[in-house]
Design a protein around this motif. Structure first.
Motif, mmCIF file in Angstrom:
data_model
loop_
_atom_site.group_PDB
_atom_site.id
_atom_site.type_symbol
_atom_site.label_atom_id
_atom_site.label_comp_id
_atom_site.label_asym_id
_atom_site.label_seq_id
_atom_site.Cartn_x
_atom_site.Cartn_y
_atom_site.Cartn_z
ATOM 1 N N ALA A 43 0.819 -1.108 0.090
ATOM 2 C CA ALA A 43 0.092 0.051 0.118
ATOM 3 C C ALA A 43 0.682 1.041 0.076
ATOM 4 N N VAL A 44 0.286 2.353 -0.782
ATOM 5 C CA VAL A 44 1.242 3.499 -0.728
ATOM 6 C C VAL A 44 0.439 4.531 -0.083
ATOM 7 N N ALA A 45 1.112 5.544 0.554
ATOM 8 C CA ALA A 45 0.492 6.550 1.212
ATOM 9 C C ALA A 45 -0.318 7.683 0.184
ATOM 10 N N ALA A 46 -1.560 8.037 0.595
ATOM 11 C CA ALA A 46 -2.277 9.102 -0.142
ATOM 12 C C ALA A 46 -1.262 10.445 -0.240
ATOM 13 N N GLY A 47 -1.507 10.678 -1.723
ATOM 14 C CA GLY A 47 -0.717 12.149 -1.748
ATOM 15 C C GLY A 47 -1.010 13.002 -0.795
ATOM 16 N N THR A 48 -2.203 13.218 -0.283
ATOM 17 C CA THR A 48 -2.293 14.274 0.772
ATOM 18 C C THR A 48 -1.607 14.103 1.952
ATOM 19 N N PHE A 49 -1.274 12.653 2.246
ATOM 20 C CA PHE A 49 -0.474 12.381 3.252
ATOM 21 C C PHE A 49 1.001 12.686 3.212
ATOM 22 N N THR A 50 1.604 12.571 2.065
ATOM 23 C CA THR A 50 2.850 13.162 1.640
ATOM 24 C C THR A 50 2.821 14.379 1.836
#
Length: 138
Positions: A43-50
């Motif tokens: 799973a990848v972090a959501a762009g908003t998280f980054t």
């Protein structure tokens, strides 16, 4: 201009991602389902998280403490690589341009933000316009 501010590194934890996803109602399997995403590395972090992490890391450098009045615009943002639990994220903020405003105690700075994981693998790049407090000659 040309100043570059570098953040410390911060390792992303699975707890970080779960808490953020729950807070923001992020339900896409891309961001929440390790099994679904196993073939691509997890799973990848959501762009908003980054983006949120990067803003926090840049703020922690202290370069705008006491002078930042507000963010006028997020001019551009590109997510160019994945961020996953276990990645250590660090960021840079480069001052590209400074200009005066009609008020002598304020100015606008255009900055470029970049975020990296691991051995300087770029994962995010963007530009912002910041309203800044200026020193006024006495």
């Amino acid at each position: 201009m040309g100043q570059v501010f570098e953040s410390i590194g911060r390792t992303v934890t699975e707890t970080d991602l779960v808490v953020f996803n729950n807070m923001m109602w992020i339900t896409s399997p891309t961001h929440t389902d390790e099994e679904f995403m196993r073939a691509s590395g997890g799973a990848v972090a959501a762009g908003t998280f980054t983006l949120s992490m990067v803003m926090g890391l840049i703020a922690a450098t202290g370069w705008t403490h006491g002078t930042l009045l507000g963010v006028l615009a997020q001019e551009s943002i590109r997510y160019v690589g994945p961020v996953r639990a276990g990645d250590t994220l660090h960021a840079t903020c480069e001052v590209l341009e400074k200009r005066e405003t009609s008020k002598p105690d304020r100015g606008v700075a255009m900055v470029r933000d970049r975020a990296y994981v691991g051995n300087d693998t770029l994962v995010l790049e963007g530009q912002r316009s910041l309203l800044m407090r200026r020193a006024v000659d006495a």
